[in-house]
Scaffold this active site. Structure first.
Site: not given
Ligand SMILES: NC(=O)c1ccc[n+]([C@@H]2O[C@H](COP(=O)([O-])OP(=O)(O)OC[C@H]3O[C@@H](n4cnc5c(N)ncnc54)[C@H](O)[C@@H]3O)[C@@H](O)[C@H]2O)c1
Length: 252
Positions: A157, A190, A13, A144, A160, A15-16, A66
């Protein structure tokens, strides 16, 4: 990672958001980095590759879903062919589509588990054989604080992410004898696309900023230092742990 030999990291994941920051941060720390994401993200992945190369490291790009065993194995095999090894796996890919449990569909429940929980298992299974053969490796799972506390409209969520915390504890016990550590990071809020969509409004952002001990929400870069700690020799005796990185909005 000063003084340690060059390592190869794989970030899912990437890309961003948080994954992109971790990939760039590991390159700055001296790693070559395999960046994987859904095929739809290939243009963004190419930008991340430029950041890694600007840091003087090699980037390996692969499409990977994934949740799909064949896709995971294919991508990991391709990285191993090119890079020769994967020393560090960061399981970061994840999804969140909020819904009250009363209204949650079976499809949404399954999709969240397929990506957030099964995805972690599959990537670990794919990288572990060569880590075990070399008797070293680092796995960092992005869970998380939702997985500890549970949050209304995020029951599926949160379940998971609780699973990821448990997988982290169990896998640590199963692979420790092979010199592999497995730890998790539990981010708070975040400000990525996921984080902003989840909060929904400026008022909600102000509310949570005020709740946080540090009076701000997180940026993707806030997750990088803790990830680097778990990849470095400084954490050699730490395994099976989950670290809250949340600016002080949750304390257990
Ligand atoms: N942003 C928050 O507040 C926060 C808080 C706690 C945990 N998280 C966790 O941090 C991680 C990243 O989150 P983020 O905020 O950068 O989210 P985001 O949505 O900006 O990025 C998620 C990335 O995962 C990729 N992705 C989604 N499904 C996929 C798949 N089946 N196979 C491969 N790649 C896949 C997406 O294309 C994207 O690039 C996640 O696991 C999220 O649950 C985020």
């Amino acid at each position: 990672m000063a003084g340690e030999s060059m390592k190869v990291a794989l970030v899912t994941g990437a890309s961003r958001g948080i994954g992109r920051a971790i990939a760039a941060g590991l390159a700055e720390a001296g790693c070559d980095v395999a960046i994987v994401d859904l095929p739809s993200q290939s243009a963004l992945l190419a930008e991340v590759a430029q950041d890694i190369e600007a840091a003087g490291r090699r980037a390996y790009l692969q499409p990977m879903d994934v949740s799909d065993p064949e896709s995971v194995q294919r991508a990991v095999d391709a990285v191993l062919r090119e890079a020769g090894r994967i020393d560090i796996l960061v399981n970061n890919a994840g999804i969140l589509v909020p819904s009250p449990l009363q209204d949650l569909t079976v499809d949404s429940w399954d999709r969240h588990f397929d990506v957030n929980a099964r995805g972690v298992l599959l990537a670990c299974q794919a990288v572990l054989p060569q880590m075990r053969a070399r008797k070293s490796g680092r796995i960092i799972n992005i869970a998380s604080i939702a997985g500890r506390q549970g949050v209304a409209t995020q029951g599926h969520y949160a379940a998971t992410k609780a699973t990821v915390i448990t997988l982290t504890r169990v896998l640590a016990q199963e692979v420790g004898m092979d010199g592999i550590t497995v730890n998790a990071i539990c981010p708070g809020i975040i400000l990525t696309e996921m984080g902003k969509n989840n909060l929904g409004s400026e008022e909600a952002i102000r509310h949570w900023e005020n709740v946080a001990a540090l009076k701000r929400l997180g940026n993707p870069e806030d997750i990088v230092g803790p990830v680097r700690f778990f990849t470095s020799d400084e954490s050699a005796f730490v395994t099976g742990q989950s670290l809250n990185v949340c600016g002080g909005i949750y304390f257990h």
